[in-house]
Design a protein around this motif. Structure first.
Motif, PDB file in Angstrom:
ATOM      1  N   HIS A  13      -3.304  61.005  46.678  1.00  0.00           N
ATOM      2  CA  HIS A  13      -3.483  62.166  45.906  1.00  0.00           C
ATOM      3  C   HIS A  13      -4.442  61.939  45.221  1.00  0.00           C
ATOM      4  CE1 HIS A  13      -2.834  63.735  42.615  1.00  0.00           C
ATOM      5  NE2 HIS A  13      -0.987  64.040  42.380  1.00  0.00           N
ATOM      6  N   VAL A  54      -1.486  66.686  49.937  1.00  0.00           N
ATOM      7  CA  VAL A  54      -1.426  66.513  48.499  1.00  0.00           C
ATOM      8  C   VAL A  54      -2.521  67.174  47.635  1.00  0.00           C
ATOM      9  CG1 VAL A  54      -0.106  64.809  47.000  1.00  0.00           C
ATOM     10  CG2 VAL A  54       0.172  64.722  49.510  1.00  0.00           C
ATOM     11  N   VAL A  60       3.278  69.362  46.429  1.00  0.00           N
ATOM     12  CA  VAL A  60       3.302  68.929  48.533  1.00  0.00           C
ATOM     13  C   VAL A  60       2.737  69.901  49.676  1.00  0.00           C
ATOM     14  CG1 VAL A  60       3.720  67.592  50.322  1.00  0.00           C
ATOM     15  CG2 VAL A  60       3.988  66.326  48.121  1.00  0.00           C
TER      16      VAL A  60
END
Length: 299
Positions: A13, A54, A60
């Motif tokens: 992330h 991500v 996502v």
């Protein structure tokens, strides 16, 4: 432990640094740097996902090859959107710093787009053909494609005999590694010295493709005048291969026959063959002939 044999697509992330894994039909969230699993959810729907990205805004993106699209989800798995690729098959997806997406695809036609760029809202903003990328059109098969995006540009891998890593920055395309690859098979002069490789076996298809079993590298490769492609996996114990234009069959040293369709990751069938020294093969669309080394006949 993780489901399946291995994560198919790990992603970090961009904001939190947490790790997300696409593995065994599930998305797994790993809190970093303590490496603790904090969430797990199944990939929504019956359509398998082959790749994942991500985004910085907590979405996502999943590539869906069967439907030719990219689906968008929250970090909890709720589907919140879809991006159609107009018939192109997605190979890899990556997010940029603004939440936009880059998608590497199988072109619908040879000179069609191979890299599609979408903004945060899913609108198409750019498309690059394989020629514009300085790469051959991505072949069908099971190459482990790679794609990443940063402020320094877009980097992606292509399979043209061997791998190349290329970077796009503005209108320039640079090869970062992989110079000197050979993208077509050329027969070697038999007068030179040659050393037999026990893990390699060769055959041809009715259409004239050269098919190579590389058991040490765990794959079966097809070569023709247009380049090289992986047509399936191979166990280390494989000893021979025979192929039609649509399928191939392997024998193994522990006495098994295994059949794959070209491009498939899983066998269509496998069966014992009493050929525990590794029988030799011939195959048609509906018949497999295999030698039995210990007792001499052909079955």
């Amino acid at each position: 432990g993780l489901p399946g044999l291995a994560p198919a697509w790990p992603q970090v992330h961009p904001g939190t640094g947490d790790l997300y894994l696409l593995a065994g039909g599930e998305i797994v969230e790993i809190r970093m740097p303590v490496a603790i699993e904090t969430a797990r959810w199944p990939v929504p729907g019956s359509e398998p996902a082959s790749g994942m990205a991500v985004t910085p805004d907590d979405r996502v993106a999943l590539t869906r090859p069967e439907g030719g699209r990219v689906t968008l989800h929250t970090l909890q798995g709720e589907e919140i959107g879809t991006i159609s690729l107009d018939g192109a098959g997605p190979l890899a997806v990556a997010a940029d710093v603004d939440g936009g997406l880059h998608t590497l695809v199988h072109p619908v036609v040879p000179d069609g787009p191979a890299l599609l760029v979408f903004d945060q809202d899913g609108a198409g903003v750019a498309a690059y053909s394989a020629d514009e990328l300085g790469a051959p059109p991505p072949p069908h098969g099971t190459w482990p494609w790679g794609l990443t995006v940063s402020e320094a540009g877009v980097a992606f891998s292509t399979a043209d005999g061997h791998f190349k890593i290329r970077r796009i920055l503005g209108t320039a395309v640079d090869t970062l590694v992989g110079a000197g690859t050979q993208d077509r098979f050329e027969p070697r002069d038999s007068s030179g010295d040659a050393v037999a490789a026990e893990h390699l076996r060769l055959t041809t298809t009715p259409a004239g493709e050269l098919v190579v079993l590389d058991a040490l590298d765990g794959r079966v490769i097809a070569m023709d005048d247009h380049g090289t492609r992986v047509i399936g996996p191979a166990p280390l114990r494989a000893v021979d291969v025979a192929s039609t234009d649509d399928l191939f069959v392997l024998t193994t040293r522990d006495g098994e026959l295994i059949q794959y369709l070209h491009g498939a990751a899983r066998p269509t069938w496998q069966a014992p063959c009493d050929c525990d020294l590794g029988g030799r093969l011939a195959v048609t669309d509906d018949t497999v002939a295999v030698t039995w080394p210990r007792v001499h006949p052909v079955g």
